[in-house]
Design an enzyme around this catalytic site. Structure first.
Site, short mmCIF file in Angstrom:
data_model
loop_
_atom_site.label_atom_id
_atom_site.label_comp_id
_atom_site.label_asym_id
_atom_site.label_seq_id
_atom_site.Cartn_x
_atom_site.Cartn_y
_atom_site.Cartn_z
N ARG A 96 0.81 -1.22 0.00
CA ARG A 96 0.00 0.00 0.00
C ARG A 96 0.84 1.27 0.00
O ARG A 96 0.33 2.36 -0.27
CB ARG A 96 -0.95 0.00 1.20
CG ARG A 96 -2.16 -0.91 1.01
CD ARG A 96 -3.09 -0.82 2.20
NE ARG A 96 -2.59 -1.57 3.34
CZ ARG A 96 -3.14 -1.52 4.55
NH1 ARG A 96 -4.19 -0.74 4.77
NH2 ARG A 96 -2.64 -2.23 5.53
N LYS B 213 9.19 -1.90 2.98
CA LYS B 213 8.34 -1.16 3.92
C LYS B 213 9.11 -0.69 5.14
O LYS B 213 9.01 0.47 5.55
CB LYS B 213 7.17 -2.04 4.35
CG LYS B 213 6.20 -1.38 5.30
CD LYS B 213 5.06 -2.32 5.65
CE LYS B 213 4.02 -1.63 6.51
NZ LYS B 213 2.91 -2.54 6.88
N TYR C 44 36.17 29.41 -1.21
CA TYR C 44 36.19 27.95 -1.11
C TYR C 44 37.48 27.51 -0.43
O TYR C 44 38.59 27.81 -0.89
CB TYR C 44 36.10 27.28 -2.49
CG TYR C 44 36.32 25.79 -2.38
CD1 TYR C 44 35.36 24.97 -1.79
CD2 TYR C 44 37.51 25.20 -2.82
CE1 TYR C 44 35.56 23.62 -1.64
CE2 TYR C 44 37.71 23.83 -2.67
CZ TYR C 44 36.74 23.05 -2.08
OH TYR C 44 36.94 21.70 -1.92
N ASN D 277 43.35 35.66 8.49
CA ASN D 277 42.30 36.35 7.75
C ASN D 277 42.32 35.87 6.30
O ASN D 277 43.34 35.98 5.61
CB ASN D 277 42.51 37.87 7.79
CG ASN D 277 41.34 38.61 7.15
OD1 ASN D 277 40.35 38.89 7.79
ND2 ASN D 277 41.48 38.91 5.86
#
Length: 492
Positions: free
Chosen positions: A44, A51, A398, A409
């Site tokens: 179903r 399932k 990136y 930094n």
């Protein structure tokens, strides 16, 4: 019937009852196994996926049931009976340490225990759980077992009262208040009066193994589906003069299975709302909890604030005094105290140090370790990096396969070029370095402590500490060139 004065069935210590030991409660005696029915297709659901592998609350249906079972007995005493897509089901939960029994031909729940007989008949008692009922609690399983032991029954059913019992088998007791079962009547066979009974058979059982396996061959396939139904064991055992009893849970929702996508959605909502309520009870603020998706295994410490439309998934751990702003998605990550996750950030397999600031719209991929007080900002993507204490990468950057020290930094537009077409290589940036905007660092490369990299540089060789590296072409200015170009395109 003996009554226990202990309100928690998982902490009972009398002989034969559940008692806490190392890691999880075990049984002193007798020997008890748990069999989980996990062989069905789930027609179903209209899905190629088995399932029991559909998910609610962030885990598969079967994983939830296994988690409950292994709090009652050792994983060595839990057996999943698998059939449809057996290899796939086994692979999904084999890390739990339980056992598997193959029901290669699925001929009903009774047939499943026939197949499992060799593995289970050395036990004194067998608890049967449904692999598609993820809300079952270890407390209920333990209470059902202890009731079964107290009653010295051959079979004990778990029942529940449903406001709408349509479709379920009804439990008929011998008399009002009696624990003994007279019969289980299926919906299609029930009379009008019997259909008004709200007590249903939940499909969870405890059997005395000797009585079960000495009588299981008496099950019949004389039914429309030609299958062996475990429910019929109640009648088989009663005819054999054995004691069949029922114990009712007061929490009817925990016995509900998931047979349709709608039922999956309803169970998922219930589990997630319970999770939000549990976190709020422990001191977490969740604004608009119905909008949040928080998995069952997530842990959040007090005084953290979770804003609307946040997803916290997998085994994520979040410390105290954090704020998770809207539209962030966090999976399998560890976040220390005092962290701010700004809007729209995505974290997967990341570790965030205390008082760090992430986002908005940062993407931290697996292996990203962000140090105490560090900043990862707008549209910054990281993968397999260590960003040191107080370091900052605030814009459009990136950083992949990099080891970055403290107080560094990283200017806007910086890229660590980590892939040479064959393998990944590492960039090392030591403490206090300054990387100018729009720099490309071609790995393997090292930037020394306190060094500067000029903006728009392409760095291909190591930069010594306290030095300046500039790797860009010399600027050339041709005065009047643009004016001449326009004139050539648009002659008078």
């Amino acid at each position: 019937m003996k009554k226990s004065t202990n309100s928690d069935p998982l902490s009972k210590s009398s002989a034969g009852r559940v008692s806490p030991e190392v890691g999880h409660p075990k049984l002193n005696s007798p020997r008890v196994a748990i069999a989980i029915m996990a062989a069905g297709k789930g027609t179903r659901l209209k899905s190629k996926l088995p399932k029991v592998l559909h998910e609610v609350g962030g885990k598969t249906l079967l994983a939830h049931v296994i988690a409950a079972a292994t709090r009652v007995v050792s994983p060595n005493d839990v057996f999943a009976i698998i059939g449809n897509e057996a290899d796939r089901v086994r692979a999904a939960v084999e890390n739990t340490g339980i056992n598997f029994i193959l029901q290669s031909e699925q001929r009903g729940t009774g047939h499943a225990l026939m197949v499992a007989r060799q593995a289970l008949d050395s036990y004194d008692h067998v608890i049967v759980l449904s692999g598609d009922a993820p809300q079952i609690t270890p407390q209920t399983v333990a209470s059902l077992l202890n009731f079964h032991l107290d009653e010295q029954a051959a079979m004990t059913l778990l029942s529940a009262d449903l406001s709408d019992p349509t479709g379920y088998g009804r439990v008929l007791r011998k008399s009002a208040g009696s624990a003994e079962v007279r019969a289980i009547v299926e919906e299609k066979s029930a009379s009008a009066a019997q259909k008004k009974i709200r007590e249903i058979n939940a499909g969870f059982y405890v059997f005395a193994a000797p009585q079960l396996f000495s009588n299981i061959e008496k099950l019949s396939t004389a039914n429309p589906h030609g299958e062996y139904y475990l429910t019929d064991m109640a009648e088989v055992l009663r005819r054999a003069g054995q004691r069949v009893v029922v114990w009712k849970t007061l929490n009817s929702t925990e016995v509900l299975g998931a047979n349709t996508r709608i039922e999956l959605s309803f169970i998922d909502y219930q589990m997630r709302m319970r999770k939000c309520h549990a976190l709020m009870t422990e001191g977490v603020t969740i604004f608009f909890p119905a909008s949040c998706v928080i998995d069952d295994d997530v842990d959040v410490s007090p005084d953290t604030v979770i804003e609307p439309f946040v997803q916290i998934l997998g085994k994520t751990r979040i410390g105290s005094d954090c704020r998770i702003r809207s539209y962030s998605v966090i999976r399998d990550s560890a976040i220390a105290d005092g962290v701010l996750i700004r809007n729209g950030s995505i974290l997967e397999g990341a570790g965030i140090g205390s008082r760090a600031v992430i986002g908005p719209y940062s993407h931290l991929r697996p292996g990203s370790v962000i140090g105490e007080g560090a900043h990862v900002g707008n549209f910054v993507e990281t993968k397999k990096i260590k960003l040191g204490k107080g370091s900052k990468a605030n814009h459009l950057t990136y950083l992949g396969d990099a080891e970055i020290g403290a107080g560094v930094n990283i200017g806007a537009g910086t890229i660590t070029c980590n892939y040479d077409g064959v393998q990944k290589n590492t960039t090392v940036i030591e403490d206090g370095a300054f990387i100018g905007s729009d720099s490309t660092l071609v790995a393997p490369v090292r930037v020394g402590k306190g060094a500067y990299v000029g903006a728009a540089s392409c760095i291909t060789t190591n930069v010594p500490e306290d030095s300046l590296a500039i790797g860009r072409a010399q600027q050339i200015v041709k005065e009047g060139w643009a004016k001449e170009k326009r004139a050539a395109r648009n002659p008078k």
